[in-house]
Design a protein around this motif. Structure first.
Motif, mmCIF file in Angstrom:
data_model
loop_
_atom_site.group_PDB
_atom_site.id
_atom_site.type_symbol
_atom_site.label_atom_id
_atom_site.label_comp_id
_atom_site.label_asym_id
_atom_site.label_seq_id
_atom_site.Cartn_x
_atom_site.Cartn_y
_atom_site.Cartn_z
ATOM 1 N N GLY A 36 6.229 31.246 3.204
ATOM 2 C CA GLY A 36 5.493 30.542 4.267
ATOM 3 C C GLY A 36 4.639 29.589 3.758
ATOM 4 N N TYR A 37 4.532 28.816 2.630
ATOM 5 C CA TYR A 37 3.937 27.572 2.187
ATOM 6 C C TYR A 37 4.315 26.759 3.036
ATOM 7 C CZ TYR A 37 2.792 23.582 -0.364
ATOM 8 O OH TYR A 37 2.176 22.227 -0.838
ATOM 9 N N ARG A 38 3.184 25.945 3.781
ATOM 10 C CA ARG A 38 3.647 24.653 4.497
ATOM 11 C C ARG A 38 2.817 23.545 3.949
ATOM 12 N NH1 ARG A 38 6.855 24.439 8.817
ATOM 13 N NH2 ARG A 38 6.459 22.573 10.145
ATOM 14 N N SER A 39 3.658 22.518 3.245
ATOM 15 C CA SER A 39 2.775 21.264 2.592
ATOM 16 C C SER A 39 2.035 20.827 3.466
ATOM 17 C CB SER A 39 3.867 20.388 2.079
ATOM 18 O OG SER A 39 3.012 19.457 1.427
ATOM 19 N N GLY A 40 0.646 20.701 3.183
ATOM 20 C CA GLY A 40 -0.363 20.135 3.983
ATOM 21 C C GLY A 40 -1.221 21.166 4.688
ATOM 22 N N ALA A 42 14.896 13.517 1.531
ATOM 23 C CA ALA A 42 15.479 14.926 2.386
ATOM 24 C C ALA A 42 14.203 15.947 2.424
ATOM 25 C CB ALA A 42 16.372 15.383 1.565
ATOM 26 N N ASP A 43 13.738 16.462 3.583
ATOM 27 C CA ASP A 43 12.542 17.128 3.552
ATOM 28 C C ASP A 43 12.612 18.074 4.933
ATOM 29 O OD1 ASP A 43 9.559 16.802 1.945
ATOM 30 O OD2 ASP A 43 9.570 18.098 3.770
ATOM 31 N N LEU A 44 12.170 19.139 4.642
ATOM 32 C CA LEU A 44 11.918 20.028 5.883
ATOM 33 C C LEU A 44 10.938 19.440 6.924
ATOM 34 C CD1 LEU A 44 12.657 23.327 6.323
ATOM 35 C CD2 LEU A 44 10.494 23.882 5.534
ATOM 36 N N TYR A 95 -0.614 21.062 -13.854
ATOM 37 C CA TYR A 95 -1.224 20.975 -12.499
ATOM 38 C C TYR A 95 -1.281 19.525 -12.214
ATOM 39 C CZ TYR A 95 -2.305 25.921 -13.584
ATOM 40 O OH TYR A 95 -2.010 27.155 -13.801
ATOM 41 N N VAL A 96 -1.058 19.191 -10.824
ATOM 42 C CA VAL A 96 -0.861 17.718 -10.448
ATOM 43 C C VAL A 96 -1.561 17.863 -9.058
ATOM 44 C CG1 VAL A 96 0.554 15.606 -10.086
ATOM 45 C CG2 VAL A 96 1.319 17.632 -11.547
ATOM 46 N N SER A 97 -2.408 16.750 -8.801
ATOM 47 C CA SER A 97 -2.921 16.753 -7.500
ATOM 48 C C SER A 97 -2.081 16.514 -6.132
ATOM 49 C CB SER A 97 -4.027 15.629 -7.505
ATOM 50 O OG SER A 97 -4.886 15.728 -8.566
ATOM 51 N N THR A 98 -1.657 17.413 -5.802
ATOM 52 C CA THR A 98 -0.689 17.374 -4.555
ATOM 53 C C THR A 98 -1.224 18.247 -3.444
ATOM 54 O OG1 THR A 98 0.784 18.924 -4.909
ATOM 55 C CG2 THR A 98 1.299 16.863 -5.884
ATOM 56 N N ASN A 99 -0.532 18.535 -2.239
ATOM 57 C CA ASN A 99 -0.963 19.533 -1.450
ATOM 58 C C ASN A 99 -0.990 20.883 -2.215
ATOM 59 O OD1 ASN A 99 -1.269 17.652 0.828
ATOM 60 N ND2 ASN A 99 0.896 17.950 1.370
ATOM 61 N N PRO A 137 6.587 35.713 -8.107
ATOM 62 C CA PRO A 137 8.011 34.785 -7.505
ATOM 63 C C PRO A 137 7.884 33.531 -7.927
ATOM 64 C CG PRO A 137 6.522 36.142 -5.662
ATOM 65 C CD PRO A 137 5.793 36.353 -6.999
ATOM 66 N N TYR A 138 6.957 32.780 -7.984
ATOM 67 C CA TYR A 138 6.612 31.382 -8.388
ATOM 68 C C TYR A 138 7.194 31.326 -9.880
ATOM 69 C CZ TYR A 138 5.302 26.514 -8.694
ATOM 70 O OH TYR A 138 5.293 25.089 -9.009
ATOM 71 N N ASN A 139 6.733 31.934 -10.634
ATOM 72 C CA ASN A 139 7.021 31.954 -12.310
ATOM 73 C C ASN A 139 8.376 32.083 -12.358
ATOM 74 O OD1 ASN A 139 4.305 31.614 -12.040
ATOM 75 N ND2 ASN A 139 3.783 32.555 -14.069
HETATM 76 N N1 LIG Z 1 1.647 20.149 -7.889
HETATM 77 C C1 LIG Z 1 1.747 20.782 -9.147
HETATM 78 O O1 LIG Z 1 0.757 21.150 -9.593
HETATM 79 C C2 LIG Z 1 3.055 21.481 -9.392
HETATM 80 C C3 LIG Z 1 3.204 21.598 -10.718
HETATM 81 C C4 LIG Z 1 4.339 21.942 -11.289
HETATM 82 C C5 LIG Z 1 5.572 22.181 -10.457
HETATM 83 N N2 LIG Z 1 5.371 21.475 -9.192
HETATM 84 C C6 LIG Z 1 6.486 21.602 -8.273
HETATM 85 O O2 LIG Z 1 6.849 20.397 -7.873
HETATM 86 C C7 LIG Z 1 7.845 20.384 -6.640
HETATM 87 C C8 LIG Z 1 6.955 19.386 -5.431
HETATM 88 O O3 LIG Z 1 5.519 20.256 -5.432
HETATM 89 P P1 LIG Z 1 4.313 19.147 -5.177
HETATM 90 O O4 LIG Z 1 3.357 19.283 -5.641
HETATM 91 O O5 LIG Z 1 4.855 17.900 -4.662
HETATM 92 O O6 LIG Z 1 4.059 19.814 -3.407
HETATM 93 P P2 LIG Z 1 4.166 19.448 -2.173
HETATM 94 O O7 LIG Z 1 3.643 20.149 -1.176
HETATM 95 O O8 LIG Z 1 3.224 18.184 -1.940
HETATM 96 O O9 LIG Z 1 5.569 18.740 -1.743
HETATM 97 C C9 LIG Z 1 6.629 19.592 -1.507
HETATM 98 C C10 LIG Z 1 7.618 19.263 -0.655
HETATM 99 O O10 LIG Z 1 8.629 20.168 -0.413
HETATM 100 C C11 LIG Z 1 8.950 20.165 0.958
HETATM 101 N N3 LIG Z 1 9.562 21.530 1.219
HETATM 102 C C12 LIG Z 1 8.987 22.800 0.934
HETATM 103 N N4 LIG Z 1 10.094 23.911 1.499
HETATM 104 C C13 LIG Z 1 11.201 22.965 1.636
HETATM 105 C C14 LIG Z 1 12.567 23.320 2.037
HETATM 106 N N5 LIG Z 1 12.869 24.695 2.277
HETATM 107 N N6 LIG Z 1 13.386 22.349 2.483
HETATM 108 C C15 LIG Z 1 13.049 21.476 2.205
HETATM 109 N N7 LIG Z 1 12.097 20.700 1.788
HETATM 110 C C16 LIG Z 1 10.949 21.793 1.434
HETATM 111 C C17 LIG Z 1 7.586 20.265 1.684
HETATM 112 O O11 LIG Z 1 7.900 19.791 2.968
HETATM 113 C C18 LIG Z 1 6.948 19.060 0.831
HETATM 114 O O12 LIG Z 1 7.340 17.822 1.361
HETATM 115 C C19 LIG Z 1 7.668 21.863 -6.112
HETATM 116 O O13 LIG Z 1 8.653 22.256 -6.705
HETATM 117 C C20 LIG Z 1 6.675 22.496 -7.133
HETATM 118 O O14 LIG Z 1 6.677 23.941 -7.384
HETATM 119 C C21 LIG Z 1 4.252 21.046 -8.622
#
Ligand SMILES: NC(=O)c1ccc[n+]([C@@H]2O[C@H](COP(=O)([O-])OP(=O)(O)OC[C@H]3O[C@@H](n4cnc5c(N)ncnc54)[C@H](O)[C@@H]3O)[C@@H](O)[C@H]2O)c1
Length: 278
Positions: free
Chosen positions: A99-103, A38-40, A214-218, A181-183
């Motif tokens: 306004g975050y948009r993954s990627g 499930a994803d936006l 911290y994890v390597s993602t978008n 807001p995030y914290n």
């Molecule tokens: N990457 C990190 O370092 C890290 C660390 C701690 C926690 N997190 C948390 O892990 C979770 C995943 O993050 P990530 O790092 O994989 O980021 P990411 O951007 O790779 O993935 C996030 C996903 O959530 C989706 N999304 C965003 N808004 C949405 C909405 N309104 N409805 C449905 N889907 C939505 C995005 O489209 C994307 O596919 C997040 O909650 C993030 O806060 C990430």
């Protein structure tokens, strides 16, 4: 070979990217019976579906705006229509800022540059923080988690089925540095998880949180491009000296989803490279 997810159907919000996708693949490797992504964003969501299917596991994409109750209810209906049951929920949908948009790396770079500009004057972004920005992050990260947990738990209670719900907090849930807001949203997820665990335990529904470092993602791609004078102290806060890989978080989710964690509920696990050893 028996897998740790044999016979289990999992629902993954934010399954189109990062931690959500990695967990979907890990669940598939362990023989899940079905996975709902499930994803936006439909394109990465469909990509995740194809990757899961390539591992021989049935999967379906479900459009979701995490902040909308009816979308979360539709997500549950999709799982039941396709697979007839739900066993696991992972709430990985999340945003780092309004306004975050993954990627969209350019937008993330711009956001980070604004934060860096204020490193020496942290009270400025605090005093300037708008309600819209605060609300936008809470809507997805906190309200979105609540709605997904409610939708899945309501079904499990109704059919008297046990389940494992895994929320995604962060090390930032327990840190007072970082964007407000995030914290605050992640601290809320932590408390929500503990309360849900307490009230759902008598119904055999376990609820645990993962608090990744911290994890390597978008979401962190722009961070790793910071100039050495900023990246150095940032990395120094991680005793293992590196970012985590999404698969390392997926392994934590796998443990919490599987019966191996059968006596865990209300817990917050930190795969964080030692961030909290200090
Ligand atoms: N990457 C990190 O370092 C890290 C660390 C701690 C926690 N997190 C948390 O892990 C979770 C995943 O993050 P990530 O790092 O994989 O980021 P990411 O951007 O790779 O993935 C996030 C996903 O959530 C989706 N999304 C965003 N808004 C949405 C909405 N309104 N409805 C449905 N889907 C939505 C995005 O489209 C994307 O596919 C997040 O909650 C993030 O806060 C990430």
């Amino acid at each position: 070979m028996p897998g740790r997810m044999n016979g289990k159907v999992a629902l993954i919000t934010g399954g189109g990217n990062g931690l959500g996708r990695a967990t979907a693949l890990r669940f598939a490797e362990e023989g899940a019976a079905g996975i709902v992504i499930a994803d936006l964003l439909p394109d990465p969501g469909q990509e995740s579906v194809a990757l899961v299917q390539a591992l021989g596991v049935p999967a379906v994409y479900c459009p979701l705006d995490a902040a909308r109750r009816q979308d979360n209810e539709a997500m549950v209906a999709t799982a039941l229509d396709h697979f007839g049951q739900i066993d696991v929920l992972l709430t990985a949908a999340g945003v780092s800022h309004g306004g975050y948009r993954s990627g969209d790396l350019d937008a993330s770079r711009k956001r980070l540059a604004e934060r860096i500009d204020h490193v020496a004057s942290p009270w400025v972004p605090f005093l300037d923080l708008s309600v819209d920005e605060f609300q936008a992050v809470l809507d997805v990260n906190l309200t979105g988690t609540l709605l997904a947990v409610q939708a899945v738990a309501a079904h499990l209670v109704l059919v008297e089925r046990p389940g494992s719900i895994i929320t995604v907090a962060s090390i930032m849930a327990r840190s007072d540095t970082g964007p407000v807001p995030y914290n605050v949203s992640k601290a809320g997820v932590w408390m929500l998880t503990k309360i849900a665990a307490r009230v759902l335990a008598p119904r055999r529904i376990r609820v645990n949180a993962i608090g990744p470092g911290y994890v390597s993602t978008n979401m962190t791609a722009a961070l790793t491009e910071m100039p050495p004078d900023l990246l150095g102290p940032f990395m120094a806060a991680i005793p293992m000296g590196r970012l985590g890989e999404p698969r390392e978080i997926a392994n934590t989710a796998l443990f919490l989803a599987s019966d191996e964690s059968s006596y865990f509920t209300g817990e917050l696990l930190h795969p964080d490279g030692g961030f909290f050893t200090g």
